[in-house]
Design a protein around this motif. Structure first.
Motif, mmCIF file in Angstrom:
data_model
loop_
_atom_site.group_PDB
_atom_site.id
_atom_site.type_symbol
_atom_site.label_atom_id
_atom_site.label_comp_id
_atom_site.label_asym_id
_atom_site.label_seq_id
_atom_site.Cartn_x
_atom_site.Cartn_y
_atom_site.Cartn_z
ATOM 1 N N ILE A 145 0.879 -1.160 0.000
ATOM 2 C CA ILE A 145 0.000 0.000 0.000
ATOM 3 C C ILE A 145 0.921 1.214 0.000
ATOM 4 C CG2 ILE A 145 -1.696 1.323 1.312
ATOM 5 C CD1 ILE A 145 -2.599 -1.403 2.488
ATOM 6 N N TYR A 146 0.642 2.150 -0.879
ATOM 7 C CA TYR A 146 1.422 3.376 -0.995
ATOM 8 C C TYR A 146 0.545 4.524 -0.497
ATOM 9 C CZ TYR A 146 4.283 0.454 -4.005
ATOM 10 O OH TYR A 146 5.067 -0.564 -4.501
ATOM 11 N N VAL A 147 1.048 5.266 0.489
ATOM 12 C CA VAL A 147 0.315 6.397 1.035
ATOM 13 C C VAL A 147 1.119 7.652 0.712
ATOM 14 C CG1 VAL A 147 -0.691 7.441 3.096
ATOM 15 C CG2 VAL A 147 -0.555 4.939 2.906
ATOM 16 N N LEU A 148 0.557 8.497 -0.139
ATOM 17 C CA LEU A 148 1.201 9.743 -0.546
ATOM 18 C C LEU A 148 0.512 10.858 0.230
ATOM 19 C CD1 LEU A 148 1.371 7.621 -2.943
ATOM 20 C CD2 LEU A 148 1.775 9.592 -4.384
ATOM 21 N N THR A 149 1.244 11.534 1.096
ATOM 22 C CA THR A 149 0.655 12.533 1.976
ATOM 23 C C THR A 149 1.269 13.903 1.742
ATOM 24 O OG1 THR A 149 0.326 10.849 3.694
ATOM 25 C CG2 THR A 149 0.211 13.165 4.389
ATOM 26 N N TYR A 150 0.421 14.851 1.434
ATOM 27 C CA TYR A 150 0.807 16.263 1.379
ATOM 28 C C TYR A 150 0.265 16.906 2.638
ATOM 29 C CZ TYR A 150 0.061 21.218 0.362
ATOM 30 O OH TYR A 150 0.021 22.586 0.439
ATOM 31 N N LYS A 151 1.113 17.625 3.369
ATOM 32 C CA LYS A 151 0.696 18.260 4.615
ATOM 33 C C LYS A 151 1.273 19.667 4.664
ATOM 34 C CE LYS A 151 2.532 17.157 8.721
ATOM 35 N NZ LYS A 151 2.831 16.478 9.986
ATOM 36 N N ALA A 152 0.445 20.620 5.078
ATOM 37 C CA ALA A 152 0.888 22.007 5.198
ATOM 38 C C ALA A 152 0.104 22.699 6.304
ATOM 39 C CB ALA A 152 0.677 22.750 3.881
ATOM 40 N N SER A 153 0.642 23.803 6.783
ATOM 41 C CA SER A 153 -0.131 24.603 7.723
ATOM 42 C C SER A 153 -1.389 25.053 6.983
ATOM 43 C CB SER A 153 0.691 25.787 8.222
ATOM 44 O OG SER A 153 1.133 26.575 7.139
ATOM 45 N N THR A 154 -2.467 25.232 7.708
ATOM 46 C CA THR A 154 -3.739 25.538 7.049
ATOM 47 C C THR A 154 -3.669 26.823 6.224
ATOM 48 O OG1 THR A 154 -4.533 26.545 9.100
ATOM 49 C CG2 THR A 154 -5.192 24.273 8.685
ATOM 50 N N ASP A 155 -2.873 27.790 6.661
ATOM 51 C CA ASP A 155 -2.776 29.044 5.908
ATOM 52 C C ASP A 155 -1.887 28.935 4.672
ATOM 53 O OD1 ASP A 155 -0.553 28.804 7.640
ATOM 54 O OD2 ASP A 155 -0.191 30.968 7.577
ATOM 55 N N LYS A 156 -1.067 27.890 4.568
ATOM 56 C CA LYS A 156 -0.174 27.718 3.418
ATOM 57 C C LYS A 156 -0.619 26.587 2.480
ATOM 58 C CE LYS A 156 2.896 30.790 4.606
ATOM 59 N NZ LYS A 156 3.131 31.977 3.810
ATOM 60 N N TYR A 157 -1.640 25.840 2.878
ATOM 61 C CA TYR A 157 -2.076 24.667 2.113
ATOM 62 C C TYR A 157 -2.335 25.008 0.644
ATOM 63 C CZ TYR A 157 -4.628 20.435 0.849
ATOM 64 O OH TYR A 157 -5.039 19.284 0.230
ATOM 65 N N GLY A 158 -3.092 26.037 0.392
ATOM 66 C CA GLY A 158 -3.429 26.421 -0.978
ATOM 67 C C GLY A 158 -2.219 26.838 -1.798
ATOM 68 N N SER A 159 -1.211 27.389 -1.145
ATOM 69 C CA SER A 159 -0.005 27.848 -1.851
ATOM 70 C C SER A 159 0.775 26.699 -2.480
ATOM 71 C CB SER A 159 0.920 28.595 -0.888
ATOM 72 O OG SER A 159 0.266 29.697 -0.325
ATOM 73 N N PHE A 160 0.710 25.521 -1.871
ATOM 74 C CA PHE A 160 1.490 24.376 -2.345
ATOM 75 C C PHE A 160 0.609 23.258 -2.905
ATOM 76 C CE2 PHE A 160 4.130 26.561 0.707
ATOM 77 C CZ PHE A 160 5.362 26.586 0.078
#
Length: 176
Positions: A145-160
């Motif tokens: 199983i491959y788990v690809l996780t993108y995580k960011a601070s809530t205020d920067k999430y949209g930027s990345f």
């Protein structure tokens, strides 16, 4: 074919908002788990011992931590046929029990390199007591199983977010 000629000041604005946001990407290949993924060339790559690789966005000048990161974690499942939705449901259950403020935003079926996958978006407070937003894409090749996780601070999430989606979409299984 018709073209509209805009005054010079409108051309600048038009090209600014419609310019392609391409960034040079590097390729990481994992020969143990037979996959490759592309990541921005200015992100730092770090390989952990527990079958995961981490890509970290550059720190901003006024910050002590990175605004975003991306992790590919592999969970071996030899001889077991675990669907992406079953794996996602297990992950959600684990996250809910570990993070009391877990808020699920969406669960969406998707396809990753021709295989059925599931994507979940949620918010929760991390171990450093920072509120984070995450997007996890789960896919199985019937060996892992491959788990690809993108995580960011809530205020920067949209930027990345678009960069994270580019990383997810670049994921490919490679032959043994």
């Amino acid at each position: 074919m018709y073209f509209t000629i805009l005054p010079a000041h409108q051309n600048v604005a038009f090209s600014f908002f419609h310019e392609s946001q391409t960034q040079a990407m590097l390729t990481y290949t994992d020969n143990k788990f037979h996959y490759e993924v592309k990541y921005p060339n200015n992100w730092e790559k770090s390989v952990k011992l527990n079958d995961e690789v981490i890509f970290i966005a550059p720190k901003e000048t006024d910050s002590v931590s990175s605004p975003a990161g991306f992790v590919v974690k592999v969970v071996p499942t030899p001889g077991k046929n675990v669907s992406s939705i079953a794996a996602t449901n297990t992950l959600i259950s684990q996250i809910k029990s570990a993070h009391k403020d877990f808020k699920q935003e969406s669960v969406t079926p998707t396809v990753l390199d021709g295989k059925k996958a599931t994507q979940v978006v949620f918010t929760a407070t991390d171990s450093k007591l920072q509120n984070r937003k995450a997007m996890q894409t789960v896919v199985s090749n019937f060996e892992n199983i491959y788990v690809l996780t993108y995580k960011a601070s809530t205020d920067k999430y949209g930027s990345f977010e678009n960069v994270a989606k580019d990383i997810v979409n670049s994921f490919k299984f490679v032959p043994n």
